[in-house]
Design a protein around this motif. Sequence first.
Motif, PDB file in Angstrom:
ATOM      1  N   GLN A   1      12.321   6.181   2.288  1.00 31.73           N
ATOM      2  CA  GLN A   1      13.455   7.114   2.261  1.00 31.73           C
ATOM      3  C   GLN A   1      13.351   8.140   3.385  1.00 31.73           C
ATOM      4  O   GLN A   1      14.340   8.541   3.979  1.00 31.73           O
ATOM      5  N   TYR A   2      12.120   8.565   3.692  1.00 27.65           N
ATOM      6  CA  TYR A   2      11.933   9.571   4.733  1.00 27.65           C
ATOM      7  C   TYR A   2      11.689   8.929   6.105  1.00 27.65           C
ATOM      8  O   TYR A   2      11.272   9.590   7.048  1.00 27.65           O
ATOM      9  N   GLY A   3      11.922   7.611   6.183  1.00 25.01           N
ATOM     10  CA  GLY A   3      11.834   6.917   7.465  1.00 25.01           C
ATOM     11  C   GLY A   3      10.424   6.876   8.032  1.00 25.01           C
ATOM     12  O   GLY A   3      10.236   6.829   9.242  1.00 25.01           O
ATOM     13  N   GLN A   4       9.415   6.899   7.200  1.00 23.56           N
ATOM     14  CA  GLN A   4       8.043   6.903   7.698  1.00 23.56           C
ATOM     15  C   GLN A   4       7.402   5.528   7.557  1.00 23.56           C
ATOM     16  O   GLN A   4       7.834   4.721   6.744  1.00 23.56           O
ATOM     17  N   GLU A   5       6.350   5.315   8.326  1.00 28.13           N
ATOM     18  CA  GLU A   5       5.618   4.049   8.272  1.00 28.13           C
ATOM     19  C   GLU A   5       4.821   3.945   6.971  1.00 28.13           C
ATOM     20  O   GLU A   5       4.300   4.965   6.504  1.00 28.13           O
ATOM     21  N   VAL A   6       4.714   2.746   6.418  1.00 26.21           N
ATOM     22  CA  VAL A   6       3.969   2.608   5.164  1.00 26.21           C
ATOM     23  C   VAL A   6       2.815   1.612   5.308  1.00 26.21           C
ATOM     24  O   VAL A   6       2.922   0.643   6.046  1.00 26.21           O
ATOM     25  N   MET A   7       1.719   1.897   4.598  1.00 25.55           N
ATOM     26  CA  MET A   7       0.661   0.887   4.454  1.00 25.55           C
ATOM     27  C   MET A   7       1.285  -0.236   3.649  1.00 25.55           C
ATOM     28  O   MET A   7       2.099   0.034   2.765  1.00 25.55           O
ATOM     29  N   ASN A   8       0.899  -1.480   3.910  1.00 26.15           N
ATOM     30  CA  ASN A   8       1.589  -2.510   3.136  1.00 26.15           C
ATOM     31  C   ASN A   8       0.759  -3.146   2.042  1.00 26.15           C
ATOM     32  O   ASN A   8       1.206  -4.059   1.383  1.00 26.15           O
ATOM     33  N   SER A   9      -0.447  -2.648   1.784  1.00 29.96           N
ATOM     34  CA  SER A   9      -1.221  -3.262   0.709  1.00 29.96           C
ATOM     35  C   SER A   9      -1.934  -2.202  -0.128  1.00 29.96           C
ATOM     36  O   SER A   9      -2.564  -1.282   0.397  1.00 29.96           O
ATOM     37  N   VAL A  10      -1.833  -2.400  -1.436  1.00 26.09           N
ATOM     38  CA  VAL A  10      -2.498  -1.496  -2.353  1.00 26.09           C
ATOM     39  C   VAL A  10      -3.995  -1.815  -2.437  1.00 26.09           C
ATOM     40  O   VAL A  10      -4.802  -0.967  -2.816  1.00 26.09           O
ATOM     41  N   GLU A  11      -4.372  -3.029  -2.028  1.00 27.60           N
ATOM     42  CA  GLU A  11      -5.750  -3.505  -2.203  1.00 27.60           C
ATOM     43  C   GLU A  11      -6.764  -2.553  -1.568  1.00 27.60           C
ATOM     44  O   GLU A  11      -7.845  -2.320  -2.102  1.00 27.60           O
ATOM     45  N   GLN A  12      -6.400  -2.010  -0.391  1.00 31.44           N
ATOM     46  CA  GLN A  12      -7.364  -1.167   0.323  1.00 31.44           C
ATOM     47  C   GLN A  12      -7.719   0.111  -0.442  1.00 31.44           C
ATOM     48  O   GLN A  12      -8.707   0.769  -0.137  1.00 31.44           O
ATOM     49  N   LEU A  13      -6.920   0.457  -1.452  1.00 28.54           N
ATOM     50  CA  LEU A  13      -7.219   1.658  -2.238  1.00 28.54           C
ATOM     51  C   LEU A  13      -8.282   1.392  -3.307  1.00 28.54           C
ATOM     52  O   LEU A  13      -8.932   2.316  -3.786  1.00 28.54           O
TER      53      LEU A  13
END
Length: 373
Positions: free
Chosen positions: A276-288
Amino acid sequence: MKLLADENMPYVQTLFGDWAEVTTCAGRDITPEQLKGVEVLLVRSITQVNEALLTKADSLRFVGTATIGCDHIDTELLAQRNITFASAPGCNKVAVGDYVLAALLTVAEHKGWLLKEKTIAVVGVGNTGSQVAERAHALGMEVLLCDPFKAQQSPTGFVELAQALTADIISFHVPITRDGAHPTWHLLDEEVIHQLHGDQVLINACRGEVWDNNALLLRQQGANPLTLVMDVWEHEPEVLAPLVKHTLLATPHIAGYSLEGKARGTFALYQALKTQYGQEVMNSVEQLLPTPPITHITCAGEYDQDLCTRLVRLIYDIKADDRAFRAALGQHGFFDQLRKQYPQRRELGSLAVESTQIDVQNTLHGLGFSAQR
Ligand SMILES: NC(=O)c1ccc[n+]([C@@H]2O[C@H](COP(=O)([O-])OP(=O)(O)OC[C@H]3O[C@@H](n4cnc5c(N)ncnc54)[C@H](O)[C@@H]3O)[C@@H](O)[C@H]2O)c1
Ligand SMILES: O=C(O)[C@H](O)[C@H](O)COP(=O)(O)O
């Protein structure tokens, strides 16, 4: 940007802390005053997001719930106020599948049942119900699917509720609805409860109000009680305490509480908000996620229900959750306290199980375990 989040939502600081001023608090206690100046509100299922809560929320731009169920959100109100809404469909479906599998194996142990000789009806065949159906198939059970909405789209393969109610085990996976062609509020009402026979097993891991708890208690106090698995209760966090001693397994709405399921819930909101805020996103939850305590196991010998029970308990011991519930029952605030302090639970898929026998390997994968790590 001010962001207020439920304190039981993992990874909020990690995912939002670098670009928002994050405050967390108990989800049931959020007040209208706390929402003054808040742009982003992230909740779980225990916060009623309605007109009363939003009276002072003049800056609110985004509301997210890190859950599957959305019955606590007045989505029409949010739309009227141009507040973006996001939820996390499917985020904890695997955890619910694990929970029901663990419940089935415990029920079987208690009743001396071989599950492959039994029938299960899955009422509500969406994200969570499909997980349950897959695992029941892998156990060799006969699976009846009951979902009038899905049946409209694809008329074969589904049964009516009346037939579903004849199964040995009936597992409920519907959203709570009061209107429409097939409302689910008290789907299991006094009349239906009366029709069931004493050898049947009922599982509720969706919403407490789907079963009339008072009618169920009356039935359980009679001559032919049912076998009950209850993760959800009418009027949570209150529980109809006398019903608990008539359940085989009782837990405090934690069917979906795997670490993975909770993380996916927060992550879905992170993705929606950042987009929504036009920002880049990490694409995987696994790394958390941290490395699970047990990552790999090799099985020797044939598959049987006992092997399955032992493997599932290695990862998720539903009986421990039940014991904790009974030990705490009656203490002030016990229901939310158990949920807040819930131990870190991993999904069956966090364990890679190997067997030299291909049929054993296939069955275990069908039950949710991984193959290779
Ligand atoms: N206990 C927990 O921790 C937990 C975890 C996740 C979800 N839930 C609850 O479980 C519900 C289901 O989750 P889901 O992800 O499977 O949702 P979903 O939307 O993917 O699937 C629900 C299914 O129920 C069907 N349905 C609706 N009314 C029905 C009726 N009267 N009879 C039969 N089927 C009906 C719908 O057609 C749909 O296919 C959620 O809405 C939530 O309330 C509880
Ligand atoms: O709808 C859901 O996703 C589940 O009911 C969810 O697991 C509930 O978790 P809570 O919001 O109670 O923390």
